[in-house]
Design a protein around this motif. Structure first.
Motif, PDB file in Angstrom:
ATOM      1  N   PRO A  36       0.788  -1.271   0.020  1.00  0.00           N
ATOM      2  CA  PRO A  36      -0.096  -0.215  -0.223  1.00  0.00           C
ATOM      3  C   PRO A  36       0.781   1.346  -0.095  1.00  0.00           C
ATOM      4  O   PRO A  36       0.420   2.149  -0.579  1.00  0.00           O
ATOM      5  N   ASP A  37       1.980   1.354   0.569  1.00  0.00           N
ATOM      6  CA  ASP A  37       3.013   2.412   0.506  1.00  0.00           C
ATOM      7  C   ASP A  37       3.863   2.414  -0.485  1.00  0.00           C
ATOM      8  O   ASP A  37       4.917   3.176  -0.620  1.00  0.00           O
ATOM      9  N   ASN A  38       3.805   1.430  -1.690  1.00  0.00           N
ATOM     10  CA  ASN A  38       4.836   1.411  -2.649  1.00  0.00           C
ATOM     11  C   ASN A  38       6.176   1.217  -2.376  1.00  0.00           C
ATOM     12  O   ASN A  38       6.999   1.617  -2.976  1.00  0.00           O
ATOM     13  N   LEU A  39       6.500   0.542  -1.108  1.00  0.00           N
ATOM     14  CA  LEU A  39       8.031   0.469  -0.515  1.00  0.00           C
ATOM     15  C   LEU A  39       8.524  -1.100  -1.368  1.00  0.00           C
ATOM     16  O   LEU A  39       9.743  -1.207  -1.039  1.00  0.00           O
ATOM     17  N   PHE A  40       7.613  -1.801  -1.852  1.00  0.00           N
ATOM     18  CA  PHE A  40       8.131  -3.145  -2.306  1.00  0.00           C
ATOM     19  C   PHE A  40       6.879  -3.700  -3.139  1.00  0.00           C
ATOM     20  O   PHE A  40       5.895  -3.581  -3.041  1.00  0.00           O
ATOM     21  N   LYS A  41       7.606  -4.492  -3.912  1.00  0.00           N
ATOM     22  CA  LYS A  41       6.553  -5.470  -4.711  1.00  0.00           C
ATOM     23  C   LYS A  41       6.860  -7.087  -4.368  1.00  0.00           C
ATOM     24  O   LYS A  41       8.116  -7.067  -4.322  1.00  0.00           O
ATOM     25  N   ILE A  42       5.796  -7.784  -4.300  1.00  0.00           N
ATOM     26  CA  ILE A  42       6.142  -9.231  -4.386  1.00  0.00           C
ATOM     27  C   ILE A  42       5.545  -9.840  -5.633  1.00  0.00           C
ATOM     28  O   ILE A  42       4.777  -9.645  -6.116  1.00  0.00           O
ATOM     29  N   VAL A  43       6.696 -10.575  -6.331  1.00  0.00           N
ATOM     30  CA  VAL A  43       6.482 -11.309  -7.472  1.00  0.00           C
ATOM     31  C   VAL A  43       6.177 -12.773  -7.168  1.00  0.00           C
ATOM     32  O   VAL A  43       7.007 -13.575  -6.683  1.00  0.00           O
ATOM     33  N   VAL A  44       5.381 -13.406  -7.774  1.00  0.00           N
ATOM     34  CA  VAL A  44       5.120 -14.804  -7.327  1.00  0.00           C
ATOM     35  C   VAL A  44       4.867 -15.636  -8.861  1.00  0.00           C
ATOM     36  O   VAL A  44       4.057 -14.966  -9.646  1.00  0.00           O
ATOM     37  N   GLY A  45       5.493 -16.710  -9.137  1.00  0.00           N
ATOM     38  CA  GLY A  45       5.122 -17.456 -10.032  1.00  0.00           C
ATOM     39  C   GLY A  45       4.665 -18.822  -9.652  1.00  0.00           C
ATOM     40  O   GLY A  45       5.292 -19.212  -8.703  1.00  0.00           O
ATOM     41  N   ARG A  46       3.467 -19.351 -10.387  1.00  0.00           N
ATOM     42  CA  ARG A  46       2.923 -20.628 -10.212  1.00  0.00           C
ATOM     43  C   ARG A  46       3.271 -21.621 -11.659  1.00  0.00           C
ATOM     44  O   ARG A  46       3.025 -21.041 -12.609  1.00  0.00           O
ATOM     45  N   GLY A  47       3.796 -22.656 -11.184  1.00  0.00           N
ATOM     46  CA  GLY A  47       4.117 -23.784 -12.033  1.00  0.00           C
ATOM     47  C   GLY A  47       3.243 -25.236 -11.870  1.00  0.00           C
ATOM     48  O   GLY A  47       2.846 -25.318 -10.990  1.00  0.00           O
ATOM     49  N   GLU A  48       3.737 -25.995 -12.511  1.00  0.00           N
ATOM     50  CA  GLU A  48       3.216 -27.508 -12.283  1.00  0.00           C
ATOM     51  C   GLU A  48       4.547 -28.503 -12.590  1.00  0.00           C
ATOM     52  O   GLU A  48       5.141 -28.350 -13.388  1.00  0.00           O
ATOM     53  N   SER A  49       4.479 -29.298 -11.334  1.00  0.00           N
ATOM     54  CA  SER A  49       5.427 -30.328 -11.534  1.00  0.00           C
ATOM     55  C   SER A  49       4.644 -31.750 -11.456  1.00  0.00           C
ATOM     56  O   SER A  49       3.468 -31.700 -10.672  1.00  0.00           O
ATOM     57  N   CYS A  50       4.959 -32.749 -12.335  1.00  0.00           N
ATOM     58  CA  CYS A  50       4.129 -33.978 -12.348  1.00  0.00           C
ATOM     59  C   CYS A  50       5.087 -35.283 -12.355  1.00  0.00           C
ATOM     60  O   CYS A  50       6.257 -35.353 -12.854  1.00  0.00           O
ATOM     61  N   GLY A  51       4.515 -36.026 -11.633  1.00  0.00           N
ATOM     62  CA  GLY A  51       5.109 -37.361 -11.415  1.00  0.00           C
ATOM     63  C   GLY A  51       3.982 -38.373 -11.472  1.00  0.00           C
ATOM     64  O   GLY A  51       3.534 -38.322 -12.552  1.00  0.00           O
TER      65      GLY A  51
END
Length: 297
Positions: free
Chosen positions: A119-134
């Motif tokens: 909210p204060d623009n002091l940082f950003k969080i970047v998240v990536g979601r993938g998929e792993s299969c077995g």
């Protein structure tokens, strides 16, 4: 002015007009743009730098810029190179996708991204979601924090972001959601909350104390997180309410979820829990909880 001179001047003027038009057309073609979907809005970015942009979805709590899209692309490539155990800046995005899809460990690479600003623009969080299969597939997440001064903090445990709250004492409450398939016979969804602060370009985690339910000595599927994250999971077949919400005015964190012990403990019963925390003196204090027994068919 004779007739011959008038014709020459006319040809010169026409040449200048069409020459400028062709030049404008060429310039427009060079800076043509494509649209990348971002939180139900569109971000325009240059084709030349975003060929085969890898994300199926981009979610954000603000209007992302060209730089944000470029940062996401670099984030994806770095994550992909880490999975492939190689670094090759000459690889195209399409080649990286192909290598990931053929990867022997079944790691398909991140395709969904979230970039949220505080909210204060002091940082950003970047998240990536993938998929792993077995034997069967499960999601996985990679994340980083980008501070306003450009410093990047990596190897964090954030998942699908929902909200970032600025707390009265300057800490931040990160609300997340996730899902998974911990066993072949069932899957679950999880609501989570993480309380953090910053000092000297480092992230500090603050414990949210909660006694997770258990049957005898066996904990449920909500795994205790060393970072102090509050994680409340519920199996997909349970239809009771499942939420984790924060009220800024009352400073209360409310929750509702249910857990089933039949798979682990041969007990045909489900217990539903409702309760709340209140933010006092820089921490969440657990106030109340109600437990309800539910029979399983």
């Amino acid at each position: 002015m004779n007739y011959s001179l008038k014709i020459k001047i006319t040809f010169i003027l026409l040449a200048l007009v069409f020459g400028c038009k062709d030049q404008h057309t060429s310039k427009t073609k060079e800076t043509s743009v494509s649209e990348i979907h971002s939180n139900d809005k569109f971000v325009k970015i240059k084709n030349s730098e975003f060929v085969d942009y890898p994300f199926d979805e981009i979610h954000s709590n603000f209007k992302t810029s060209y730089k944000d899209s470029l940062d996401l692309l670099r984030f994806w490539r770095k994550s992909a190179f880490s999975s492939l155990d190689t670094i090759n800046a000459d690889f195209s995005n399409l080649k990286i996708k192909k290598l990931l899809s053929d990867y022997s460990d079944g790691d398909k690479g991140i395709s969904v991204a979230r970039i949220y600003a505080s909210p204060d623009n002091l940082f950003k969080i970047v998240v990536g979601r993938g998929e792993s299969c077995g034997a069967y597939c499960n999601p996985y997440w990679v994340s980083q924090i980008v501070l306003a001064n450009g410093h990047i903090i990596e190897k964090l445990g954030f998942k699908d972001l929902e909200h970032i709250y600025l707390m009265p004492d300057g800490k931040y409450l990160i609300k997340e959601k996730s899902f998974g398939r911990p066993a072949a016979v069932y899957s679950e969804k999880t609501k989570s909350a993480t309380l953090i602060s910053f000092k000297d370009n480092k992230v500090n985690y603050h414990q949210i104390d909660y006694n997770y339910p258990k049957y005898n000595e066996i904990l449920n599927d909500s795994i205790y997180n060393p970072s102090g994250k509050l994680s409340l999971s519920q199996e997909h077949f349970i239809r009771t309410e499942h939420y984790l919400t924060y009220n800024k005015k009352s400073k209360k964190l409310s929750y509702s979820y249910a857990t089933d012990f039949s798979f682990c403990c041969q007990v045909d019963s489900i217990y539903a829990y409702k309760g709340e925390f209140e933010y006092e003196n820089g921490e969440f204090v657990h106030l109340t909880e109600q437990k309800t027994h539910i029979e399983v068919d």
